[in-house]
Design a protein around this motif. Sequence first.
Motif, PDB file in Angstrom:
ATOM      1  N   ALA A  21      18.914 -58.611 -24.532  1.00  0.00           N
ATOM      2  CA  ALA A  21      18.014 -58.374 -25.667  1.00  0.00           C
ATOM      3  C   ALA A  21      17.238 -59.642 -26.001  1.00  0.00           C
ATOM      4  O   ALA A  21      16.041 -59.583 -26.344  1.00  0.00           O
TER       5      ALA A  21
ATOM      6  N   GLU B   7       7.004 -59.028 -18.499  1.00  0.00           N
ATOM      7  CA  GLU B   7       7.865 -57.846 -18.379  1.00  0.00           C
ATOM      8  C   GLU B   7       9.222 -58.283 -17.828  1.00  0.00           C
ATOM      9  O   GLU B   7       9.330 -59.308 -17.152  1.00  0.00           O
ATOM     10  N   MET B   8      10.244 -57.462 -18.073  1.00  0.00           N
ATOM     11  CA  MET B   8      11.583 -57.804 -17.573  1.00  0.00           C
ATOM     12  C   MET B   8      11.637 -57.875 -16.056  1.00  0.00           C
ATOM     13  O   MET B   8      12.456 -58.596 -15.493  1.00  0.00           O
TER      14      MET B   8
ATOM     15  N   ALA C  40      19.552 -56.201 -16.414  1.00  0.00           N
ATOM     16  CA  ALA C  40      18.241 -55.830 -16.961  1.00  0.00           C
ATOM     17  C   ALA C  40      17.075 -56.561 -16.293  1.00  0.00           C
ATOM     18  O   ALA C  40      15.942 -56.076 -16.328  1.00  0.00           O
TER      19      ALA C  40
ATOM     20  N   GLN D 247      14.492 -60.064 -23.486  1.00  0.00           N
ATOM     21  CA  GLN D 247      13.427 -59.102 -23.795  1.00  0.00           C
ATOM     22  C   GLN D 247      12.498 -59.666 -24.878  1.00  0.00           C
ATOM     23  O   GLN D 247      11.274 -59.550 -24.788  1.00  0.00           O
ATOM     24  N   LYS D 248      13.083 -60.295 -25.895  1.00  0.00           N
ATOM     25  CA  LYS D 248      12.271 -60.895 -26.966  1.00  0.00           C
ATOM     26  C   LYS D 248      11.454 -62.072 -26.440  1.00  0.00           C
ATOM     27  O   LYS D 248      10.293 -62.257 -26.823  1.00  0.00           O
TER      28      LYS D 248
ATOM     29  N   CYS E  73      10.379 -62.396 -23.390  1.00  0.00           N
ATOM     30  CA  CYS E  73       9.284 -61.783 -22.622  1.00  0.00           C
ATOM     31  C   CYS E  73       8.148 -61.367 -23.557  1.00  0.00           C
ATOM     32  O   CYS E  73       6.969 -61.562 -23.237  1.00  0.00           O
TER      33      CYS E  73
END
Length: 246
Positions: free
Chosen positions: A175, A187-188, A206, A178-179, A181
């Motif tokens: 998570a 993108e992941m 992920a 993701q933040k 990014c």
Amino acid sequence: MNNKYKLLALDMDGTLLTSEHIISPVTSKWIQKAKDQGIHVCLSTGRSFGSALPYGEELGLTTPMITVNGSEVWRSPHDLYERSLMDPKLIIAMHDLAVEEDCWYWAYSIDRMYNSDEWTDGIMDGEWLKFGFHTEDDDARHRILMKLQDMGGLEITNSSPHNLEVNPQGVNKAAGIQKVCGLLGLEMNEVIAVGDSMNDLAAIQAAGLGVAMGNAQQVVREAADFVTSSNDEDGIAKVIEKFILV
């Protein structure tokens, strides 16, 4: 130059750092090469900000950081983007459990770390990020895990086979990445995530490329897309050479 990957998210203990808790000259050199190619290098660690920062400074990183297993995400060193706090009542319950099982324990507030040797009476007044248990008694650790799962609302991982690390549910390195990014416009699938323990598992699963260190726990190695050499054999340098500077 293959720029498929734009972000290299690195765990610290057991990954970036050798068994002596240093960054080897070879690994440092390859990280600089990646930075020179415009790759963002992000520390993604269970450590507190204060404990991680000197290593980031040593590498000259001005990129985002993920600390305390994702409870804190930093836009850049000293510039906090997001912080996820844990209910102090959960800290009290976990402290009681640790005392009951007679194991070593620690907890991070936003200001400092407390542990078995130096605890606080002011739990309800603090702002808490993470709680940890350490015991080499497998039965005790299993009992603790079962009770933690019964509490609910917790993200339970580890940073070694003998500990359990607890964050608020939904707070993990994946998570956090993701933040990061989102902050960097990536993108992941443009991320390489590297780690060795259960607190790296979500990120490894992920990321576009999930890498386990050669010294990683078995379940982490099995989940990874690639297993590199160990933290004492410059495993990160080999990842950069193989997947970034190609």
